[in-house]
Structure formats: structure tokens, C-alpha cells
Design a protein around this motif. Structure first.
Motif, mmCIF file in Angstrom:
data_model
loop_
_atom_site.group_PDB
_atom_site.id
_atom_site.type_symbol
_atom_site.label_atom_id
_atom_site.label_comp_id
_atom_site.label_asym_id
_atom_site.label_seq_id
_atom_site.Cartn_x
_atom_site.Cartn_y
_atom_site.Cartn_z
ATOM 1 N N LYS A 242 0.819 -1.218 0.000
ATOM 2 C CA LYS A 242 0.000 0.000 0.000
ATOM 3 C C LYS A 242 0.851 1.266 0.000
ATOM 4 O O LYS A 242 0.582 2.190 -0.746
ATOM 5 C CB LYS A 242 -0.933 0.023 1.228
ATOM 6 C CG LYS A 242 -1.959 -1.076 1.252
ATOM 7 C CD LYS A 242 -3.011 -0.833 0.226
ATOM 8 C CE LYS A 242 -4.130 -1.858 0.363
ATOM 9 N NZ LYS A 242 -5.120 -1.690 -0.666
ATOM 10 N N CYS A 243 1.870 1.301 0.866
ATOM 11 C CA CYS A 243 2.620 2.546 1.081
ATOM 12 C C CYS A 243 3.916 2.649 0.284
ATOM 13 O O CYS A 243 4.528 3.709 0.261
ATOM 14 C CB CYS A 243 2.920 2.716 2.567
ATOM 15 S SG CYS A 243 1.435 2.812 3.581
ATOM 16 N N GLY A 244 4.359 1.560 -0.337
ATOM 17 C CA GLY A 244 5.542 1.628 -1.186
ATOM 18 C C GLY A 244 6.874 1.449 -0.494
ATOM 19 O O GLY A 244 7.918 1.785 -1.070
ATOM 20 N N PHE A 245 6.881 0.917 0.714
ATOM 21 C CA PHE A 245 8.140 0.628 1.396
ATOM 22 C C PHE A 245 8.763 -0.632 0.801
ATOM 23 O O PHE A 245 8.066 -1.457 0.213
ATOM 24 C CB PHE A 245 7.903 0.382 2.898
ATOM 25 C CG PHE A 245 7.713 1.614 3.717
ATOM 26 C CD1 PHE A 245 8.747 2.124 4.484
ATOM 27 C CD2 PHE A 245 6.491 2.266 3.753
ATOM 28 C CE1 PHE A 245 8.578 3.249 5.269
ATOM 29 C CE2 PHE A 245 6.300 3.399 4.530
ATOM 30 C CZ PHE A 245 7.351 3.886 5.284
ATOM 31 N N LYS A 246 10.050 -0.783 0.995
ATOM 32 C CA LYS A 246 10.785 -1.993 0.623
ATOM 33 C C LYS A 246 11.346 -2.606 1.903
ATOM 34 O O LYS A 246 11.805 -1.895 2.784
ATOM 35 C CB LYS A 246 11.950 -1.679 -0.322
ATOM 36 C CG LYS A 246 11.569 -0.929 -1.566
ATOM 37 C CD LYS A 246 11.041 -1.852 -2.612
ATOM 38 C CE LYS A 246 10.824 -1.100 -3.911
ATOM 39 N NZ LYS A 246 9.553 -1.279 -4.494
ATOM 40 N N ILE A 247 11.326 -3.922 1.980
ATOM 41 C CA ILE A 247 11.974 -4.614 3.097
ATOM 42 C C ILE A 247 13.471 -4.570 2.834
ATOM 43 O O ILE A 247 13.932 -4.992 1.775
ATOM 44 C CB ILE A 247 11.484 -6.063 3.228
ATOM 45 C CG1 ILE A 247 9.977 -6.086 3.540
ATOM 46 C CG2 ILE A 247 12.289 -6.810 4.298
ATOM 47 C CD1 ILE A 247 9.351 -7.465 3.492
ATOM 48 N N VAL A 248 14.225 -4.044 3.792
ATOM 49 C CA VAL A 248 15.670 -3.897 3.599
ATOM 50 C C VAL A 248 16.497 -4.710 4.594
ATOM 51 O O VAL A 248 17.706 -4.857 4.404
ATOM 52 C CB VAL A 248 16.103 -2.418 3.645
ATOM 53 C CG1 VAL A 248 15.488 -1.647 2.474
ATOM 54 C CG2 VAL A 248 15.749 -1.773 4.966
ATOM 55 N N GLU A 249 15.846 -5.238 5.630
ATOM 56 C CA GLU A 249 16.601 -6.008 6.613
ATOM 57 C C GLU A 249 15.648 -6.854 7.446
ATOM 58 O O GLU A 249 14.503 -6.476 7.659
ATOM 59 C CB GLU A 249 17.392 -5.055 7.523
ATOM 60 C CG GLU A 249 18.528 -5.698 8.264
ATOM 61 C CD GLU A 249 19.517 -4.674 8.808
ATOM 62 O OE1 GLU A 249 20.623 -5.090 9.191
ATOM 63 O OE2 GLU A 249 19.200 -3.464 8.860
#
Length: 176
Positions: free
Chosen positions: A139-146
Motif C-alpha cells: 500500500k505505502c511503497g516501502f521496501k523490506i531492507v533487513e
């Protein structure tokens, strides 16, 4: 309260006299997710009012009410770094009666508008919180980075949390 496409969600700064209710609402909201995932609420499994008090002392911390038609429906704790514009969404919650109505996304859009100089947003969520993972990524456009676990602990965390599921957490970023 019916939420429609044009329902406006706004943000308001939490005043000192609002803190007890803000903390209680936050604890109630997070408790629902833990109970849904694990069937009970183990001691220390949700952020407490004391932890909120501690995080409020960090430079740049702002506590916000999420309002829908001037009614408090949730809240957020953000840390705004005016020098780097790399900001953190430490907590975001909605009243359990408001889940699934699109208010969380509208609140996020209101936060992006409130802090237009942000270059990067960061947030965390527990591994077991699939609804949050969906929300932040899809929905919000975040990426999992860790991904933090016992094999890769969060260097900024004081140690094992009381969270069920071993305290495993995802860290997300959104480049603006």
C-alpha cells in the motif's frame, strides 16, 4: 462512521494532557494484533506506555493523533531529522474498530504531506504482523531492507524483546 473515497484523514499534535489516552489507545491497538496471532497477550509483548515515554525523549520525536472527521481514530510516533531528512515512523496504530477501512493509508499519505522534505522513511514491524507487512510494502511503497532475528540482531535494539515469535522484525525503507 462510514469511510468513503473523499473521507479526509488529518493529523494533530498530541498535547501533554492527551498522553494517558494516547498511550492507552496505542497499547489496546497493538494488543489486538498479538492476540490475533498468538491467542493471548504475553507480558512485554506490546510497546508499553513506559517505552513510549522513553522514545518521546529522542530528539525530533513527534506524537500525532490520526483524525477522521475530527474524531481520534489512531496515532503515530515519528522521529524527524531536520539535518538529514531521513525520518522514522516508530509507531503507527489505528483503533481496532477502524481497521480495514482505508484510514491507515490515508494517514500515511497525510504524513508524507506533513513532512515533504523527507528523503527516506524508515519503519519496523514484527515478523508475525502480516497485515502490517502488506500495508507497508503493497500500500505505502516501502521496501523490506533487513530482517532481524537471533542470528542477525538489531544493533539499535537493547536485546531480546518481549514480542512473541522470538522478536523477529523487518526493517523497511521508502525512498521519496
Amino acid at each position: 462512521m462510514q469511510v468513503t473515497q473523499d473521507t479526509q484523514v488529518t493529523l494533530a499534535v498530541v498535547e501533554p494532557h492527551d498522553l494517558p489516552a494516547f498511550k492507552a489507545d496505542m497499547e489496546a491497538s497493538f494488543a489486538v494484533a498479538v492476540i490475533e496471532a498468538f491467542g493471548s497477550l504475553p507480558e512485554g509483548s506490546i510497546p508499553s506506555g513506559d517505552e513510549l515515554d522513553e522514545s518521546m525523549g529522542a530528539p525530533g520525536t513527534e506524537l500525532l493523533h490520526i483524525l477522521c472527521r475530527d474524531e481520534r481514530v489512531g496515532g503515530a510516533v515519528v522521529v524527524i531529522d531536520e539535518a538529514t531528512h531521513c525520518n522514522s515512523l516508530d509507531l503507527l496504530f489505528l483503533s481496532p474498530t477502524q481497521h480495514g477501512r482505508g484510514l491507515g493509508f490515508k494517514a500515511w499519505v497525510a504524513m508524507e504531506r506533513r513532512y515533504p522534505r523527507t528523503r527516506v522513511w524508515q519503519t519496523h514491524t514484527p515478523y508475525f504482523e502480516k497485515r502490517n507487512i502488506h500495508f507497508y510494502v503493497n500500500k505505502c511503497g516501502f521496501k523490506i531492507v533487513e530482517f532481524f532475528s537471533d542470528r542477525h540482531p538489531d544493533p539499535h535494539s537493547p536485546g531480546p524483546s518481549g514480542l512473541p515469535g522470538g522478536g523477529e522484525m523487518f526493517r523497511f525503507e521508502k525512498i521519496m
